[in-house]
Design a protein around this motif. Structure first.
Motif, short mmCIF file in Angstrom:
data_model
loop_
_atom_site.label_atom_id
_atom_site.label_comp_id
_atom_site.label_asym_id
_atom_site.label_seq_id
_atom_site.Cartn_x
_atom_site.Cartn_y
_atom_site.Cartn_z
N ILE A 983 0.84 -1.20 0.00
CA ILE A 983 0.00 0.00 0.00
C ILE A 983 0.87 1.25 0.00
CG2 ILE A 983 -0.72 1.11 2.14
CD1 ILE A 983 -2.86 -0.28 -0.36
N LYS A 984 2.00 1.18 0.75
CA LYS A 984 2.85 2.35 0.82
C LYS A 984 3.55 2.63 -0.49
CE LYS A 984 3.55 1.71 5.74
NZ LYS A 984 4.38 1.01 6.75
N GLU A 985 3.83 1.56 -1.26
CA GLU A 985 4.52 1.74 -2.52
C GLU A 985 3.58 2.07 -3.66
OE1 GLU A 985 7.66 1.87 -3.02
OE2 GLU A 985 8.34 1.25 -1.04
N ILE A 986 2.36 1.57 -3.59
CA ILE A 986 1.51 1.63 -4.77
C ILE A 986 0.99 3.04 -5.00
CG2 ILE A 986 -0.79 1.15 -3.84
CD1 ILE A 986 -0.96 -1.05 -6.02
N VAL A 987 0.80 3.81 -3.94
CA VAL A 987 0.30 5.18 -4.13
C VAL A 987 1.34 6.02 -4.87
CG1 VAL A 987 -0.41 7.27 -2.95
CG2 VAL A 987 -1.31 5.07 -2.22
N PRO A 988 2.60 6.06 -4.43
CA PRO A 988 3.59 6.82 -5.22
C PRO A 988 3.75 6.28 -6.63
CG PRO A 988 4.49 6.25 -3.07
CD PRO A 988 3.20 5.55 -3.18
N ILE A 989 3.68 4.96 -6.80
CA ILE A 989 3.85 4.41 -8.14
C ILE A 989 2.68 4.81 -9.02
CG2 ILE A 989 3.83 2.24 -9.43
CD1 ILE A 989 5.51 1.06 -7.15
N LEU A 990 1.49 4.83 -8.45
CA LEU A 990 0.33 5.28 -9.22
C LEU A 990 0.50 6.73 -9.65
CD1 LEU A 990 -2.60 4.70 -10.19
CD2 LEU A 990 -3.37 5.47 -7.95
N TYR A 1054 -6.66 -0.34 5.88
CA TYR A 1054 -5.38 0.29 6.21
C TYR A 1054 -5.11 1.45 5.25
CZ TYR A 1054 -0.41 0.62 7.32
OH TYR A 1054 0.82 1.06 7.70
N LEU A 1055 -5.42 1.23 3.98
CA LEU A 1055 -5.21 2.29 2.99
C LEU A 1055 -5.98 3.54 3.36
CD1 LEU A 1055 -4.55 3.37 0.04
CD2 LEU A 1055 -6.67 2.25 -0.64
N MET A 1056 -7.24 3.37 3.71
CA MET A 1056 -8.10 4.53 3.92
C MET A 1056 -7.90 5.15 5.29
SD MET A 1056 -11.50 3.17 1.96
CE MET A 1056 -12.34 4.72 1.87
N ARG A 1057 -7.51 4.33 6.28
CA ARG A 1057 -7.35 4.88 7.62
C ARG A 1057 -5.99 5.52 7.83
NH1 ARG A 1057 -10.51 2.30 11.94
NH2 ARG A 1057 -12.02 0.86 11.07
N GLU A 1058 -4.95 4.93 7.25
CA GLU A 1058 -3.60 5.36 7.61
C GLU A 1058 -2.80 5.87 6.43
OE1 GLU A 1058 -1.46 2.84 10.21
OE2 GLU A 1058 -3.24 1.84 10.97
N PHE A 1064 -1.22 12.39 2.33
CA PHE A 1064 -1.66 13.76 2.03
C PHE A 1064 -1.01 14.77 2.95
CE2 PHE A 1064 -4.37 13.84 -1.43
CZ PHE A 1064 -5.23 12.78 -1.43
N LEU A 1065 -0.79 14.37 4.20
CA LEU A 1065 -0.22 15.33 5.14
C LEU A 1065 1.29 15.40 5.06
CD1 LEU A 1065 -2.47 14.48 8.21
CD2 LEU A 1065 -2.62 16.45 6.70
N SER A 1066 1.88 14.59 4.21
CA SER A 1066 3.34 14.65 4.10
C SER A 1066 3.74 15.89 3.33
CB SER A 1066 3.86 13.40 3.39
OG SER A 1066 3.38 13.36 2.06
N ALA A 1067 5.00 16.22 3.44
CA ALA A 1067 5.47 17.49 2.88
C ALA A 1067 5.36 17.53 1.37
CB ALA A 1067 6.92 17.73 3.30
N THR A 1068 5.47 16.37 0.73
CA THR A 1068 5.49 16.39 -0.73
C THR A 1068 4.21 16.95 -1.31
OG1 THR A 1068 4.65 14.13 -0.73
CG2 THR A 1068 7.03 14.43 -0.84
N MET A 1069 3.12 16.90 -0.53
CA MET A 1069 1.86 17.38 -1.08
C MET A 1069 1.87 18.88 -1.30
SD MET A 1069 -0.14 15.17 -1.97
CE MET A 1069 -1.43 16.35 -2.31
N PHE A 1070 2.72 19.58 -0.61
CA PHE A 1070 2.70 21.03 -0.74
C PHE A 1070 3.59 21.52 -1.86
CE2 PHE A 1070 0.07 21.84 2.79
CZ PHE A 1070 0.32 20.83 3.69
N GLU A 1071 4.22 20.60 -2.56
CA GLU A 1071 4.99 21.02 -3.72
C GLU A 1071 4.02 21.24 -4.87
OE1 GLU A 1071 7.73 17.94 -4.43
OE2 GLU A 1071 8.63 18.03 -2.43
N GLN A 1072 3.93 22.46 -5.29
CA GLN A 1072 3.00 22.78 -6.35
C GLN A 1072 3.73 22.67 -7.68
OE1 GLN A 1072 -0.32 23.53 -6.10
NE2 GLN A 1072 -0.29 23.39 -8.33
N ASP A 1073 3.14 21.88 -8.58
CA ASP A 1073 3.75 21.78 -9.91
C ASP A 1073 3.66 23.12 -10.62
OD1 ASP A 1073 4.39 18.87 -10.17
OD2 ASP A 1073 2.28 18.75 -9.65
N GLY A 1074 4.70 23.44 -11.34
CA GLY A 1074 4.74 24.73 -12.00
C GLY A 1074 4.10 24.70 -13.37
#
Lengths: 1209, 132
Positions: A983-990, A1054-1058, A1064-1074
């Motif tokens: 689950i931890k790998e598949i979201v970034p890979i997606l 686990y995917l939806m709870r954790e 989403f709350l990790s720092a990478t989410m705040f990187e705005q694509d230019g």
């Protein structure tokens, strides 16, 4: 608004429990319209005064009429009547206006959604008006059809708008699937990608390493229904997707085998027979479930709302017609319909059956007639579609009019081919009353039954016949009718299950005499269903829990008998209690992971793959009890019961482990053996004698001082020439007592060998003698050795060829092959290399275990035993440090070269046990191949073929074929030590896949210059965007499928709870694509993630009629709470994050548009907060739609938003 | 203190009814009538739109004085937001529809008003009346 409530008594009339201004608003609007309708009916004498939910405010009309003045003249009366008719006409026009007006129609739709009883009465009266009103008939601008359409479109308009806008919003354009007609194979992979989850789950169901406890029919039915909703396709396209996926499965497996390889198995895995079961039995039952469920719903509806009767008549059989369409379209897939060599005869027979039917000749006389007149009948070429049609006819999904389809029968010959005559003469002889002669039995064993009546007759003989007849019937049941009688397989497995449950609970006491008298009969059944394919067929039909208690009882009884007598079989062999016990016991223990502690399964991070095994026998009985207790309560079960044979019934009394005290005692001891050090032997107990006797038997050459001689490896338990064997027999020891002694025997044997008193070769031979003496001991041997490896108290064994077998001849080659397989699939594992100078070692108990397995010959008799312990051995070796499993693999390949592919593939899975990078690379390879990404990929077009292969890749000369990434994943995911890594790998890979999709679609290759902002709309054309959205959806489908298959409901929780909140709350989410293209990519990412999450939850809990709605409501509710609180609290923080906004709006759109029942399960306050948050994101329409379908609790808020929305626009 | 306020309000409603009766009898301009009513109610600290006004007008018109002019006055009162429009419709639906056969003209006029239900609801939703 409170005053309005008081004036009209709305809360009282509509039984509203909570007062809200918005609710009063809805009630008020509805009352105004309903009052006009009732008044119009009343004026024409059409009002049904006994109708339920009758508005109360009309009662005054009656009173007023009574008190009316009598001074009206006749002239005035005539004028008044004309005026009243005019009034009625205007009233009807106003009703029509309200039903069409945007605001009022939306408010009225809230009544439909939340007050269905009142709305039903309103509809009823509307139909009365349309049918009987003379005033209405004179209206010029309103027709009956239009008025009824506006009324019924109250919810359809809203639903249609929801779905339309949902797709527009999430797809930005019309979905690609609906734009692609079935023009031919050129669209095959793109179109088939919509059904990719079916391909994956069918492949996973075939994995022989697990015996699933739950029915494949239920699991696949759930997935098909989910995909039907999600893809928004007609049923005939859904059915076609299902058939094509099952056909691809058969082609992947069956195409490799040829006649020469008929008897060569690739390994201890079920293959073609199970595939054909999946295509012709399981898939057909899935279709049956869907059609019967639709018909069941249509039957139920009239009771709830009589106004829908007309609609039901039109809708009845819609799915049925769509099935016909799908099977007719299936004829275009010629390459998929080519039958594997091994089922060619059956396919030709199916085609011939149609020819015989169309020729009009009776089967019997026609056969004799043409056999005598023509020795060379014309050959009829059948394909898999003929078999599918026959399977559907057998289940009454089709009738013989299917034979008249264009292209179905491809020859005008009315001759009967020879191949059909054997079946006709055999089974027809039986039905005509022939006795079961040995010759007839042989024919019936080799030829499957073709109808329920035939198999029922065999079952009756098995119940009521003589002892000899019973054994013959059992043999026939376990023959071709079970393995490849696909049209009767559903019934055959039920009959066998019933026969192996001869006594119903709770009448278990006193069962001994009855069961022991049936020993030869039971033994035929036990042996007959013990092959790998047979066990898997039972598993696919979901009968493992039903079969378990019968096996438990047989084990309990025969395991408690002393072998004081035996039976002489017809073949001249002798049958003992021990043998019956061992056959039942080894079969039973394949039903759960006996080598693991159940406690491991209840850890918070343990997952539940849909086709996983249950952790303990108690779980099997619990599942069985729950199934039977709930069976028959639903409409679906009623339909299924109609299909079942009348003479068959199962006891619904619950069964518990207490009913089997000896088995239960053994099981507890078994658990203790795994979990803890065992206490030593206590002097004076009877078990001591057994231990001594067994040790003497195992090492009799040493104790006797006799020179080594060739040991007897088969039939030793029946040998009468050995004095020690006689001693054991004279002990009159039941099998359970022997099993109790095994751990002590093994401990002594290992200790003796470790200290050099016994050689390793003698140890292996001794273990084999023990296993031959009592095959059930293999269970304890496997568990004991697994536990000892875990304890790690033994010195390692050097596999140097002196003390232990040496893998040196193959080891380096094996490791290279593993590396090649993985590299070809996109996984590079540098750490595979080991120090060449280090000697190969295995833990001592594992070395002993492997040596034992190497002593087995590979034949049909040993297949059940190897099927039992092979997974345990693989599990132990996988848990050991590298390269333990390659060493085991090398040793086994030296023994069985033709199983090389299986062993190397199994060894490859060890890499994934704790290697996080390998998992990520394999997942990435799955996405890359499916989506056709990556330069130079041989799968440039992507799709299902790229993910799972087509099975027809020619073998490399050294015998190793490239493995498709999807196939490899399905083989290895159970080896992943921590499945949450997936689950931890598949979201970034997606997310990475979405970036790759966008870069390859939206940016044409070679274009270097930056896009101009003023031409943004032109730059991203509709076509390329549609293509991107389709591929994004495919990526989401793939991700959701992998998650669902690997971990089931728990992993998705686990995917939806954790996982999602932390991601989403990790720092990478705040990187705005230019740039503007970055915004588009970010938006696509959000939509892809929304698709992925929605699909995962839909696979886990279904869209409607869920099996665990409370669990779904809890998980979905928690996730929405996260969304709502994040929107409300961190609105400013996330307001600039495009992916987050696209995710939230996408997910809510999907729920609102395709799974409204989920929304209704959510708490009202949460829905309001979420709706408010969506409004803050300027998603006003979505916020409104969420409330509109959210249930009575948010109806008021929805009404307020409707008015506010209309007021603003 | 209590006595004068109460007396004042009672006097106000009596004044409103007198103004309404005069308007009906003389077929007066509805806007003039509305201005007078507004002035009377404001001087007595009655908040507009007024729930009480709706009750009293419907009772007056329907039970005692049934004529076409009354509908003009009601229409004007709604347009000028003197009373909650939706409440007026509720009151009318509870009185006019049950008597539609005796007073078909009133039923017709009620339905004409009903065609503006959208605007009525939107206006009331935005007013203070909504939460009461």
């Amino acid at each position: 608004m409170k005053s309005i409530d008081e004036v009209l008594q709305l809360s009282q009339v509509y039984s509203q429990k909570v007062w809200e201004p918005g609710v009063v608003l809805v009630d008020f609007v509805f009352s105004i319209v309903w009052q006009l309708l009732a008044a119009s009916l009343d004026d024409e004498g059409l009002l049904d005064h006994t109708a339920e939910n009758k508005p109360r405010w009309l009662s005054r009309s009656h009173d007023m009429n009574i008190d009316g003045p009598d001074s009206f003249t006749e002239k005035k009366t005539e004028q008044a009547e004309g005026f009243q008719k005019k009034n009625t006409a205007i009233a009807i026009e106003i009703i029509a206006e309200f039903l069409q007006q945007k605001m009022t129609s939306r408010i009225l739709s809230l009544v439909h959604w939340n007050m269905s009883s009142h709305w039903g009465s309103f509809i009823h009266q509307m139909q009365l008006l349309v049918s009987n009103s003379s005033v209405f008939r004179n209206l010029k601008h309103i027709t009956a059809e239009s008025l009824l359409r506006w009324t019924q479109n109250i919810h359809e308009v809203v639903s249609h708008e929801l779905k339309k806008k949902s797709k527009m919003e999430t797809n930005l354009v019309t979905p690609a699937g609906s734009l692609m007609p079935l023009a031919g194979q050129s669209y095959g992979d793109s179109w088939s990608s919509l059904w990719l989850p079916i391909d994956l789950i069918l492949e996973d169901a075939l994995d022989g390493a697990q015996v699933a406890a739950f029915s494949a029919i239920e699991i696949i039915t759930g997935m098909v229904k989910t995909l039907h909703v999600v893809n928004g396709t007609m049923w005939h396209n859904t059915f076609l997707g299902l058939w094509v996926a099952a056909l691809r499965l058969v082609q992947r497996v069956g195409i490799i085998l040829t006649e020469k390889e008929r008897d060569l198995k690739e390994g201890p895995i079920p293959r073609l027979d199970t595939c054909m079961c999946m295509l012709l039995s399981i898939t057909t039952l899935v279709v049956t479930n869907i059609i019967e469920e639709e018909e069941g719903q249509l039957i139920e509806e009239p009771e709830h709302s009589p106004t829908n009767q007309g609609k039901n008549k039109l809708a009845l059989g819609k799915c049925h017609g769509e099935l016909i369409t799908s099977l007719q379209l299936l004829g275009d897939y010629e390459s998929l319909l080519t039958p594997p060599q091994l089922v060619l005869v059956e396919a030709n027979q199916a085609a011939a059956k149609a020819i015989v039917f169309l020729s009009g000749n009776p089967v019997g006389s026609g056969c004799f007639k043409y056999m005598s007149t023509n020795d060379m009948p014309m050959k009829c070429s059948g394909n898999l579609r003929h078999l599918i049609v026959e399977a559907c006819i057998a289940k009454k999904l089709l009738d013989t009019s299917a034979y008249l389809w264009p292209g179905y029968v491809n020859t005008c010959s009315n001759q009967i081919p020879c191949s059909i005559s054997n079946h006709v003469s055999g089974w027809s002889s039986l039905m005509e009353g022939s006795q079961l002669t040995p010759a007839l039995v042989n024919v019936l064993v080799a030829t499957p039954a073709s109808s329920l009546a035939e198999i029922e007759k065999i079952y009756e003989i098995a119940i009521n016949g003589s002892d000899e007849e019973k054994i013959s019937a059992a043999t026939i049941l376990c023959g071709a009718s079970l393995v490849r009688g696909w049209n009767v397989q559903e019934h055959t497995v039920l009959f066998i299950t019933k026969l192996l449950s001869p006594i119903d609970p709770p009448n278990y006491s006193g069962a001994e005499s009855h069961l022991t008298s049936q020993a030869p009969f039971l033994n035929v059944l036990l042996i007959g269903i013990s092959s790998m394919d047979c066990v898997h067929i039972f598993s696919l039909h979901g009968l493992v829990p039903l079969l378990a208690p019968g096996l438990m009882l047989i084990c309990e009884v025969f395991g408690s008998c002393v072998p004081d007598s035996s039976w002489t079989l017809a073949s001249g062999e002798k049958l003992t209690h021990w043998e019956v016990f061992c056959n039942a016991f080894t079969l039973l223990l394949r039903f759960w992971r006996f080598d693991h502690l159940p406690i491991e399964q209840v850890r918070s991070d343990a997952t539940t793959p849909p086709f996983g095994s249950l952790p303990s026998p108690e779980c099997l009985l619990l599942v069985r009890n729950c199934k039977l207790a709930s069976f028959g309560r639903t409409e679906k079960d009623q339909q299924r019961l109609k299909r079942w044979p009348k003479i068959l019934c199962f006891s619904v009394e619950p069964v518990f482990m207490d009913s089997f005290p000896k088995l239960n005692f053994w099981y507890r001891k078994h658990q203790e053996c795994i979990a803890s050090f065992r206490s030593g032997l206590v002097p004076g107990r009877p078990v001591n004698q057994i231990v001594d006797a067994l040790l003497s038997m195992m090492f009799k050459k040493v104790s006797n001082g006799v020179k080594p001689s060739t040991p007897t490896t088969s039939g030793s338990s029946n040998s009468s020439g050995n004095a020690l064997d006689d001693a054991l027999m004279k002990l009159k020891v039941p099998a359970w007592d022997i099993l109790e002694a095994i751990p002590f025997v093994l401990d002594s044997a290992l200790t003796s060998c470790a200290y050099g008193k016994t050689s390793t070769r003698e140890l292996a031979t001794g273990l084999k003698d023990l296993a031959d003496f009592l095959p059930a001991s293999l269970v304890t041997i496997a568990s004991y050795f697994s536990a000892e490896v875990t304890r790690g108290i033994w010195k390692p064994s050097f596999m140097n060829g002196t003390d232990w077998p040496s893998p040196a001849a193959n080891l380096a080659h094996i490791e290279q092959q593993i590396k090649k397989i993985l590299a070809a699939t996109g996984v590079n594992v540098p750490s595979l290399d080991i120090d060449g100078d280090s000697p190969a070692t295995l833990p001592f108990p594992l070395a002993a275990f492997v040596s034992l397995t190497l002593t087995y010959k590979l034949d049909k008799a040993t297949e059940p035993f190897l099927a039992l312990i092979a997974p345990a051995m693989n599990a132990v070796a996988s848990g050991c440090p590298w390269p333990s499993l390659p060493i085991v693999t090398s040793l086994w390949i030296q023994k069985v070269k033709r199983w090389s592919n299986y062993f190397v593939l199994s060894a490859s899975s060890t890499v994934f046990h704790h290697n996080k990078d390998a998992i990520a690379q394999l997942l990435k390879s799955c996405f890359t191949s499916t989506l056709g990404l990556g330069y130079g990929s041989i799968y440039n077009n992507g799709g299902v073929s790229a993910l799972l292969g087509d099975g027809s890749v020619s073998r490399i000369s050294n015998g190793i074929s490239p493995v498709a990434p999807g196939i490899l994943y399905i083989r290895v995911y159970r080896s992943i030590g921590d499945i949450t890594l997936l689950i931890k790998e598949i979201v970034p890979i997606l997310m990475l896949s979405v970036t790759d999709i966008a870069s390859s679609d939206l940016m044409p290759k070679g274009v270097v210059r930056k896009p101009k902002k003023t031409k943004f709309g032109v730059k991203y054309g509709q076509v390329s965007l549609a293509r991107s959205m389709a591929r994004v959806k495919h990526a989401a489908l793939l991700g959701a499928s992998l998650v669902w298959i690997s971990g089931g409901q728990k992993l998705i929780q686990y995917l939806m709870r954790e996982t999602l909140p932390s991601w989403f709350l990790s720092a990478t989410m705040f990187e705005q694509d230019g740039g503007e293209s970055g915004v588009m990519v970010a938006k696509l990412k959000g939509y892809a993630l929304a698709f992925f999450v929605f699909l995962s939850a839909a696979f886990a809990w279904g869209i409607d009629n869920s099996y665990s709605p409370k669990q779904r409501a809890e998980v979905v509710g928690l996730h929405l709470k996260f969304l709502a609180s994040t929107l409300n609290r961190n609105g400013a923080m996330f307001s600039r994050c495009t992916t987050w906004k696209a995710y939230v709006s996408g997910l809510v759109s999907l729920m609102v548009g395709q799974a409204p029942s989920w929304v209704r399960e959510v708490d009202a306050d949460l829905l309001k907060r979420l709706s408010w948050g969506l409004s803050q994101m300027d998603e006003h329409k979505l916020a409104l739609r969420l409330l509109e379908i959210g249930g009575i609790g948010v109806m008021g808020a929805a009404a307020e938003m409707i008015i506010g929305f209309e007021h603003r626009s | 203190m209590a006595l004068p306020a109460q007396t004042s309000e009672v006097d106000a409603w009596e004044a409103v009814l007198r103004q309404t009766k005069v308007a009906v009898d003389t077929n007066a301009d509805p806007n003039a009538w509305a201005l007078g009513v507004t002035s009377t109610l404001r001087s007595s600290a009655v908040t507009l739109p007024s729930v009480e006004l709706a009750y009293r007008l419907v009772s007056f018109f329907f039970w005692d004085n049934h004529c076409a002019t009354a509908w003009k006055l009601l229409h004007t009162a709604m347009s000028l937001n003197l009373l909650p429009s939706s409440l007026l419709m509720a009151l009318l639906s509870a009185t006019v529809v049950p008597s539609r056969q005796l007073y078909p003209t009133a039923y017709r006029l009620y339905m004409e008003l009903l065609k503006q239900l959208d605007d009525m609801l939107a206006r009331d939703f935005s007013s203070l009346y909504y939460e009461k």
